[in-house]
Write an enzyme that holds these catalytic residues in place. Sequence first.
Site, PDB file in Angstrom:
ATOM      1  N   SER A 102       0.840  -1.199   0.000  1.00  0.00           N
ATOM      2  CA  SER A 102       0.000   0.000   0.000  1.00  0.00           C
ATOM      3  C   SER A 102       0.878   1.254   0.000  1.00  0.00           C
ATOM      4  O   SER A 102       1.639   1.474  -0.936  1.00  0.00           O
ATOM      5  CB  SER A 102      -0.961  -0.056   1.191  1.00  0.00           C
ATOM      6  OG  SER A 102      -1.966   0.921   1.087  1.00  0.00           O
ATOM      7  N   ASP A 125      -9.741  -5.845  -3.668  1.00  0.00           N
ATOM      8  CA  ASP A 125      -8.787  -4.870  -3.147  1.00  0.00           C
ATOM      9  C   ASP A 125      -9.197  -3.462  -3.541  1.00  0.00           C
ATOM     10  O   ASP A 125      -9.644  -3.211  -4.668  1.00  0.00           O
ATOM     11  CB  ASP A 125      -7.409  -5.189  -3.745  1.00  0.00           C
ATOM     12  CG  ASP A 125      -6.244  -4.664  -2.941  1.00  0.00           C
ATOM     13  OD1 ASP A 125      -6.373  -3.568  -2.363  1.00  0.00           O
ATOM     14  OD2 ASP A 125      -5.215  -5.345  -2.917  1.00  0.00           O
ATOM     15  N   HIS A 168      -7.615  -5.729   0.520  1.00  0.00           N
ATOM     16  CA  HIS A 168      -6.334  -5.021   0.569  1.00  0.00           C
ATOM     17  C   HIS A 168      -5.308  -5.747   1.441  1.00  0.00           C
ATOM     18  O   HIS A 168      -4.118  -5.736   1.154  1.00  0.00           O
ATOM     19  CB  HIS A 168      -6.588  -3.617   1.122  1.00  0.00           C
ATOM     20  CG  HIS A 168      -5.518  -2.615   0.837  1.00  0.00           C
ATOM     21  ND1 HIS A 168      -5.037  -2.347  -0.425  1.00  0.00           N
ATOM     22  CD2 HIS A 168      -4.832  -1.779   1.672  1.00  0.00           C
ATOM     23  CE1 HIS A 168      -4.114  -1.410  -0.367  1.00  0.00           C
ATOM     24  NE2 HIS A 168      -3.961  -1.061   0.899  1.00  0.00           N
TER      25      HIS A 168
END
Length: 316
Positions: free
Chosen positions: A127, A265, A292
């Site tokens: 991320s 996601d 995610h």
Amino acid sequence: MRASRALAGAALLAFACAVAGCGHRGLKAGEGLIPVEGGRVWYRVVGRGGGTPLLVLHGGPGVPSYYLKPLAALGEDRPVVFFDQLGCGHSDHPRDSTLWTIDHFVREVGEVRRALGLSEIHLYGHSWGAMLATDYMLTRPRGVKSLILASPALDVGRWVKDADSLRKTLPDSLQRVIDEAEKKQVYDSPAYQAAIGTYYHRYICRRDPWPADVDSAFSQLGQAEYLAMCGPSEFTITGSLRNYDRTARLPELHLPVLFMSGRYDEATPATVEHYRSLVPGARMAILDSSAHFGMQDEPDRYVQVLRDFLRSVERK
């Protein structure tokens, strides 16, 4: 006293590796504190395998490394190095807002490598950590054998568009709550927090209830850096990263690269595939039951994908 011993241990380890030229051969399992610009960061090394170490960069900004614990299973093959970036988790929480910049965190990665004698690594970023890993690689550091960009946000404008599309899948009543809160810029109401909680359970972590390590990560969120760099939520980006876009520079990544995304996601598979197409020879893996936090939704599958990639790089 405990902090002093940890700092001394990190310094001695770095000195020993520098003198002996030992790279990761001097890396020992354990944890400690490393002095960096603005404070000290906590690190933990797990695993005794003989492969090149994996350095792990968590997301956020400011979501500490608890949620990444499933990656410790890779310790069968190699040392896995976790650390909490400055401002969150077990690391120091300075009040100096000038520290919350991507340039600071890029330098911090280099400081951690030097302190632990990590002359050669594989680099994993999740991320925000994938943004950080990308910017670190664009400084052309030596000794990085491969790069894993997991659920990345490499174009925040595109991230916001994807988030808007995902938000429209929520019930109309929750969409109205979110829209009203954002219009008034009131983000701390229970109704708003409940609405974004529904979004997070769909597109961040799908396990119900959330694992304890996910709860711990969010409970020790570095609020100051998250607000300064990101904003009040995953789909309201008002901070310094709001104009971040590295897509034009992705072709500069000349090393083995693996992109990862979950089917559900918020870093959508279509967007991550677009990033992959910009990196020569890069690979792509999609986890069909994950959001995610794929390492929490499908830990065994997630670790196997990473293990296969890292082994394939080292075989070559």
